[in-house]
Motif scaffolding. Structure first.
Motif, PDB file in Angstrom:
ATOM      1  N   GLU A 198      11.114   9.796  -6.575  1.00 47.93           N
ATOM      2  CA  GLU A 198      11.362   9.438  -7.971  1.00 47.93           C
ATOM      3  C   GLU A 198      11.062   7.966  -8.237  1.00 47.93           C
ATOM      4  O   GLU A 198      10.598   7.612  -9.326  1.00 47.93           O
ATOM      5  CB  GLU A 198      12.803   9.762  -8.351  1.00 47.93           C
ATOM      6  N   ARG A 199      11.293   7.097  -7.265  1.00 45.76           N
ATOM      7  CA  ARG A 199      10.943   5.690  -7.435  1.00 45.76           C
ATOM      8  C   ARG A 199       9.429   5.528  -7.626  1.00 45.76           C
ATOM      9  O   ARG A 199       8.973   4.723  -8.445  1.00 45.76           O
ATOM     10  CB  ARG A 199      11.396   4.865  -6.228  1.00 45.76           C
ATOM     11  N   ILE A 200       8.655   6.324  -6.881  1.00 45.83           N
ATOM     12  CA  ILE A 200       7.201   6.279  -7.014  1.00 45.83           C
ATOM     13  C   ILE A 200       6.772   6.858  -8.354  1.00 45.83           C
ATOM     14  O   ILE A 200       5.944   6.280  -9.066  1.00 45.83           O
ATOM     15  CB  ILE A 200       6.538   7.032  -5.856  1.00 45.83           C
ATOM     16  N   ARG A 201       7.353   8.019  -8.703  1.00 45.15           N
ATOM     17  CA  ARG A 201       7.016   8.636  -9.987  1.00 45.15           C
ATOM     18  C   ARG A 201       7.342   7.710 -11.153  1.00 45.15           C
ATOM     19  O   ARG A 201       6.559   7.574 -12.106  1.00 45.15           O
ATOM     20  CB  ARG A 201       7.757   9.962 -10.151  1.00 45.15           C
ATOM     21  N   ALA A 202       8.504   7.044 -11.073  1.00 40.79           N
ATOM     22  CA  ALA A 202       8.908   6.120 -12.126  1.00 40.79           C
ATOM     23  C   ALA A 202       7.930   4.962 -12.239  1.00 40.79           C
ATOM     24  O   ALA A 202       7.588   4.528 -13.350  1.00 40.79           O
ATOM     25  CB  ALA A 202      10.320   5.604 -11.850  1.00 40.79           C
TER      26      ALA A 202
ATOM     27  N   LYS B 277       5.865   0.240  -7.232  1.00 40.53           N
ATOM     28  CA  LYS B 277       4.444   0.168  -7.565  1.00 40.53           C
ATOM     29  C   LYS B 277       3.730  -0.488  -6.391  1.00 40.53           C
ATOM     30  O   LYS B 277       4.356  -1.106  -5.535  1.00 40.53           O
ATOM     31  CB  LYS B 277       4.229  -0.614  -8.861  1.00 40.53           C
ATOM     32  N   ALA B 278       2.421  -0.355  -6.357  1.00 41.50           N
ATOM     33  CA  ALA B 278       1.663  -0.883  -5.227  1.00 41.50           C
ATOM     34  C   ALA B 278       0.351  -1.504  -5.698  1.00 41.50           C
ATOM     35  O   ALA B 278      -0.129  -1.232  -6.802  1.00 41.50           O
ATOM     36  CB  ALA B 278       1.379   0.228  -4.218  1.00 41.50           C
ATOM     37  N   ASP B 279      -0.199  -2.333  -4.825  1.00 40.38           N
ATOM     38  CA  ASP B 279      -1.535  -2.874  -5.084  1.00 40.38           C
ATOM     39  C   ASP B 279      -2.597  -1.808  -4.869  1.00 40.38           C
ATOM     40  O   ASP B 279      -3.608  -1.766  -5.577  1.00 40.38           O
ATOM     41  CB  ASP B 279      -1.804  -4.054  -4.149  1.00 40.38           C
ATOM     42  N   LEU B 280      -2.359  -0.946  -3.877  1.00 40.15           N
ATOM     43  CA  LEU B 280      -3.340   0.073  -3.500  1.00 40.15           C
ATOM     44  C   LEU B 280      -2.623   1.360  -3.128  1.00 40.15           C
ATOM     45  O   LEU B 280      -1.599   1.330  -2.441  1.00 40.15           O
ATOM     46  CB  LEU B 280      -4.158  -0.413  -2.296  1.00 40.15           C
ATOM     47  N   ALA B 281      -3.140   2.489  -3.580  1.00 32.54           N
ATOM     48  CA  ALA B 281      -2.684   3.800  -3.125  1.00 32.54           C
ATOM     49  C   ALA B 281      -3.847   4.492  -2.437  1.00 32.54           C
ATOM     50  O   ALA B 281      -4.975   4.515  -2.962  1.00 32.54           O
ATOM     51  CB  ALA B 281      -2.192   4.653  -4.295  1.00 32.54           C
ATOM     52  N   ILE B 282      -3.580   5.034  -1.242  1.00 31.06           N
ATOM     53  CA  ILE B 282      -4.588   5.849  -0.555  1.00 31.06           C
ATOM     54  C   ILE B 282      -4.033   7.267  -0.462  1.00 31.06           C
ATOM     55  O   ILE B 282      -2.924   7.484   0.014  1.00 31.06           O
ATOM     56  CB  ILE B 282      -4.949   5.278   0.827  1.00 31.06           C
ATOM     57  N   VAL B 283      -4.810   8.238  -0.958  1.00 33.12           N
ATOM     58  CA  VAL B 283      -4.333   9.615  -1.041  1.00 33.12           C
ATOM     59  C   VAL B 283      -5.375  10.566  -0.466  1.00 33.12           C
ATOM     60  O   VAL B 283      -6.551  10.228  -0.345  1.00 33.12           O
ATOM     61  CB  VAL B 283      -3.997  10.004  -2.502  1.00 33.12           C
ATOM     62  N   LYS B 284      -4.908  11.771  -0.132  1.00 31.09           N
ATOM     63  CA  LYS B 284      -5.794  12.792   0.452  1.00 31.09           C
ATOM     64  C   LYS B 284      -5.673  14.077  -0.359  1.00 31.09           C
ATOM     65  O   LYS B 284      -4.568  14.566  -0.611  1.00 31.09           O
ATOM     66  CB  LYS B 284      -5.354  13.037   1.904  1.00 31.09           C
ATOM     67  N   ALA B 285      -6.807  14.621  -0.786  1.00 37.19           N
ATOM     68  CA  ALA B 285      -6.831  15.856  -1.565  1.00 37.19           C
ATOM     69  C   ALA B 285      -7.753  16.875  -0.908  1.00 37.19           C
ATOM     70  O   ALA B 285      -8.635  16.521  -0.106  1.00 37.19           O
ATOM     71  CB  ALA B 285      -7.301  15.582  -2.995  1.00 37.19           C
ATOM     72  N   GLN B 286      -7.557  18.126  -1.246  1.00 36.15           N
ATOM     73  CA  GLN B 286      -8.437  19.175  -0.727  1.00 36.15           C
ATOM     74  C   GLN B 286      -9.773  19.170  -1.455  1.00 36.15           C
ATOM     75  O   GLN B 286     -10.837  19.238  -0.832  1.00 36.15           O
ATOM     76  CB  GLN B 286      -7.776  20.546  -0.872  1.00 36.15           C
TER      77      GLN B 286
ATOM     78  N   MET C 236       1.812   8.992  -6.051  1.00 35.62           N
ATOM     79  CA  MET C 236       1.280   7.709  -5.614  1.00 35.62           C
ATOM     80  C   MET C 236      -0.010   7.346  -6.333  1.00 35.62           C
ATOM     81  O   MET C 236      -0.264   6.169  -6.613  1.00 35.62           O
ATOM     82  CB  MET C 236       1.053   7.718  -4.101  1.00 35.62           C
ATOM     83  N   ALA C 237      -0.810   8.346  -6.640  1.00 35.00           N
ATOM     84  CA  ALA C 237      -2.085   8.088  -7.315  1.00 35.00           C
ATOM     85  C   ALA C 237      -1.895   7.419  -8.667  1.00 35.00           C
ATOM     86  O   ALA C 237      -2.806   6.745  -9.163  1.00 35.00           O
ATOM     87  CB  ALA C 237      -2.860   9.394  -7.480  1.00 35.00           C
ATOM     88  N   THR C 238      -0.713   7.575  -9.266  1.00 37.10           N
ATOM     89  CA  THR C 238      -0.457   7.007 -10.600  1.00 37.10           C
ATOM     90  C   THR C 238       0.214   5.644 -10.547  1.00 37.10           C
ATOM     91  O   THR C 238       0.342   4.990 -11.584  1.00 37.10           O
ATOM     92  CB  THR C 238       0.449   7.948 -11.427  1.00 37.10           C
TER      93      THR C 238
ATOM     94  N   ILE D  41       0.839  -1.195   0.000  1.00 39.59           N
ATOM     95  CA  ILE D  41       0.000   0.000   0.000  1.00 39.59           C
ATOM     96  C   ILE D  41       0.870   1.240   0.000  1.00 39.59           C
ATOM     97  O   ILE D  41       1.802   1.360   0.802  1.00 39.59           O
ATOM     98  CB  ILE D  41      -0.923   0.029   1.238  1.00 39.59           C
ATOM     99  N   MET D  42       0.588   2.178  -0.894  1.00 34.68           N
ATOM    100  CA  MET D  42       1.187   3.505  -0.861  1.00 34.68           C
ATOM    101  C   MET D  42       0.255   4.432  -0.101  1.00 34.68           C
ATOM    102  O   MET D  42      -0.954   4.431  -0.349  1.00 34.68           O
ATOM    103  CB  MET D  42       1.416   4.055  -2.267  1.00 34.68           C
TER     104      MET D  42
END
Length: 236
Positions: free
Chosen positions: A108-112, A151-160, A181-183, A24-25
């Motif tokens: 950068e690892r996440i972006r890649a 890369k991940a199975d799931l990303a959980i993110v928070k936005a305004q 992470m969302a990508t 999970i990210m």
């Protein structure tokens, strides 16, 4: 056929997605921009043996620290862990595995991972423990270390702000690891402080396009915590 991405709450948004042993990210920087409602739902689910990719692991009893409290995290892939005493205790006792990264390298690892780039070379970490066991290559007379994408199975993110299609806007420092992470996950679930209809966001203002977001929830009652308060006496 249009897909309804909006779920009534965090528990519903994670239903059918979670399993033991998954990666999970989790977005956030310190306590800023953390998906706290989704983290609470992870805690309640009891899912365990998790590998969590996050800049840090919150603080004791807050954010990802809640998952540590219950022994649900097996491994952390992080860049900063200095605010959590339980993290240190679990790591030093061998209960928690840690893959440590320079902060820019982690980003950068996440972006890649989201961009489909399997690996890249960087000078950061060359000659240190970070580079041990990794491929070193010379470019223009300088040594670089190869880092693999994440890369991940799931990303959980928070936005305004988010709209019902999952287009997201992040506020200031909360625009940290969240957009990348969302990508970079098979499934991305976003929680937002304000949910608007499609068309309610200026297209030029969007940080994360909705194509990357699978599910979305409207969170409420957020507490704006300060990770560490540092003050000094007022001048006379």
């Amino acid at each position: 056929m249009a897909v309804n991405k909006v779920y009534p709450d965090a528990r519903a948004a994670l239903d059918g997605v979670l399993r033991d042993g998954m990666t999970i990210m989790a977005g956030g920087f310190g306590l800023c921009g953390i998906p706290e409602k989704l983290i609470d739902a992870l805690v309640e689910s009891g899912v365990k043996d998790l590998t969590v990719i996050s800049n840090n692991c919150g603080i004791d009893g807050v954010g990802l620290g809640k998952l540590l409290d219950r022994g649900q995290i097996r491994k952390m892939i992080s860049s900063y862990v200095g605010e959590n005493k339980l993290f240190a205790e679990q790591y030093l006792s061998g209960k928690l595995e840690l893959e440590f990264n320079p902060q820019g390298t982690l980003a950068e690892r996440i972006r890649a991972g989201g961009a489909g780039i399997p690996a890249f070379f960087t000078k950061t970490g060359v000659g240190t423990l970070v580079a041990e066991g990794k491929d070193l290559r010379e470019f223009d007379g300088e040594t670089y270390v190869m880092e693999r994408a994440l890369k991940a199975d799931l990303a959980i993110v928070k936005a305004q702000i988010g709209d019902t299609e999952g287009n997201l806007i992040f506020s200031k420092t909360a625009r940290n690891f969240n957009p990348e992470m969302a990508t970079a996950a098979e499934v991305t679930v976003a929680e937002v402080e304000e949910l608007v209809d499609v068309g309610g966001i200026d297209p030029d203002a969007i940080h994360t396009p909705g194509i990357f977001v699978s599910r979305i929830i409207h969170g409420t009652s957020y507490e704006k915590r300060i990770e560490r308060v540092t003050t000094r006496p007022r001048a006379a």
